[in-house]
Write a protein that holds these residues in place. Structure first.
Motif, PDB file in Angstrom:
ATOM      1  N   GLN A  39     111.907  93.745 -68.201  1.00 45.91           N
ATOM      2  CA  GLN A  39     113.065  94.356 -68.848  1.00 45.91           C
ATOM      3  C   GLN A  39     112.772  95.818 -69.132  1.00 45.91           C
ATOM      4  OE1 GLN A  39     114.424  92.502 -72.499  1.00 45.91           O
ATOM      5  NE2 GLN A  39     116.491  93.273 -72.167  1.00 45.91           N
ATOM      6  N   ALA A  40     113.558  96.676 -68.531  1.00 42.64           N
ATOM      7  CA  ALA A  40     113.450  98.110 -68.761  1.00 42.64           C
ATOM      8  C   ALA A  40     114.390  98.495 -69.894  1.00 42.64           C
ATOM      9  CB  ALA A  40     113.804  98.870 -67.487  1.00 42.64           C
ATOM     10  N   PRO A  41     114.137  99.618 -70.559  1.00 47.14           N
ATOM     11  CA  PRO A  41     115.006 100.041 -71.670  1.00 47.14           C
ATOM     12  C   PRO A  41     116.459 100.168 -71.230  1.00 47.14           C
ATOM     13  CG  PRO A  41     113.000 101.320 -71.650  1.00 47.14           C
ATOM     14  CD  PRO A  41     112.986 100.508 -70.391  1.00 47.14           C
ATOM     15  N   GLY A  42     117.353  99.572 -71.996  1.00 45.16           N
ATOM     16  CA  GLY A  42     118.771  99.659 -71.703  1.00 45.16           C
ATOM     17  C   GLY A  42     119.253  98.766 -70.593  1.00 45.16           C
ATOM     18  N   LYS A  43     118.363  97.936 -70.059  1.00 48.17           N
ATOM     19  CA  LYS A  43     118.742  97.045 -68.963  1.00 48.17           C
ATOM     20  C   LYS A  43     118.498  95.587 -69.341  1.00 48.17           C
ATOM     21  CE  LYS A  43     117.907 100.310 -65.187  1.00 48.17           C
ATOM     22  NZ  LYS A  43     117.253 100.495 -63.858  1.00 48.17           N
ATOM     23  N   PRO A  88     107.848 104.569 -60.584  1.00 39.51           N
ATOM     24  CA  PRO A  88     108.356 104.750 -61.954  1.00 39.51           C
ATOM     25  C   PRO A  88     109.420 103.718 -62.331  1.00 39.51           C
ATOM     26  CG  PRO A  88     108.092 106.869 -60.900  1.00 39.51           C
ATOM     27  CD  PRO A  88     107.837 105.829 -59.832  1.00 39.51           C
ATOM     28  N   GLU A  89     110.207 103.291 -61.374  1.00 41.82           N
ATOM     29  CA  GLU A  89     111.257 102.300 -61.667  1.00 41.82           C
ATOM     30  C   GLU A  89     110.707 100.904 -61.928  1.00 41.82           C
ATOM     31  OE1 GLU A  89     111.113 104.400 -59.052  1.00 41.82           O
ATOM     32  OE2 GLU A  89     111.904 103.458 -57.215  1.00 41.82           O
ATOM     33  N   ASP A  90     109.409 100.713 -61.748  1.00 41.81           N
ATOM     34  CA  ASP A  90     108.770  99.442 -62.117  1.00 41.81           C
ATOM     35  C   ASP A  90     108.412  99.399 -63.610  1.00 41.81           C
ATOM     36  OD1 ASP A  90     106.995  99.580 -59.013  1.00 41.81           O
ATOM     37  OD2 ASP A  90     108.724  98.298 -59.488  1.00 41.81           O
ATOM     38  N   SER A  91     108.568 100.523 -64.278  1.00 41.42           N
ATOM     39  CA  SER A  91     108.244 100.573 -65.703  1.00 41.42           C
ATOM     40  C   SER A  91     109.149  99.636 -66.488  1.00 41.42           C
ATOM     41  CB  SER A  91     108.409 101.998 -66.233  1.00 41.42           C
ATOM     42  OG  SER A  91     107.509 102.885 -65.599  1.00 41.42           O
ATOM     43  N   ALA A  92     108.539  98.781 -67.291  1.00 37.29           N
ATOM     44  CA  ALA A  92     109.296  97.785 -68.045  1.00 37.29           C
ATOM     45  C   ALA A  92     108.326  96.971 -68.886  1.00 37.29           C
ATOM     46  CB  ALA A  92     110.056  96.851 -67.104  1.00 37.29           C
TER      47      ALA A  92
END
Length: 127
Positions: A39-43, A88-92
């Motif tokens: 889960q990423a911030p805001g998602k 970077p989009e794997d950050s969660a």
């Protein structure tokens, strides 16, 4: 009662690798499936990967195929997520989950199929 504990998160640069581990304790049953969500911030929380009890069946979300590998440890109450070529989009926050049901026909890719959850471990990938 069943507890899941994740480990291995942290901060890495884009292109690096990281391995997450999940240990399940107080189990009184077998045949279960283990999975990883994030889960990423805001998602919303999303499915990442799942593995059957024997390790013979796996499933991945499209965005991680070819980069992430889920595996079971020598003991069936452990699961790993090897993450390569991180972006970077794997950050969660990554969560380990356990589905008591034996993996039948349909891959268990939705949250409501899982019965137990870990607290999560933060993965941050810098650009």
């Amino acid at each position: 009662h069943v507890q899941l504990e994740e480990s291995g998160g942290g901060l890495v640069q884009a292109g690096a690798s990281m391995r997450l581990a999940c240990f399940a304790s107080a189990l009184s049953f077998s045949g279960f499936t283990m999975g990883w969500f994030r889960q990423a911030p805001g998602k919303e929380r999303e499915f990442v990967a799942a593995i059957s009890y024997s390790g013979g069946r796996t499933a991945y979300t499209n965005s991680v195929k070819g980069r992430f590998t889920i595996s079971r440890g020598g003991a069936t109450n452990t699961a790993y997520l090897q993450m390569n070529s991180l972006k970077p989009e794997d950050s969660a926050v990554y969560y380990c989950a356990l589905d008591r049901k034996v993996w039948d026909i349909v891959s268990p890719t939705t949250e409501n199929e899982y019965d137990y959850w870990g607290q999560g471990t933060q993965v941050t990938v810098s650009s």
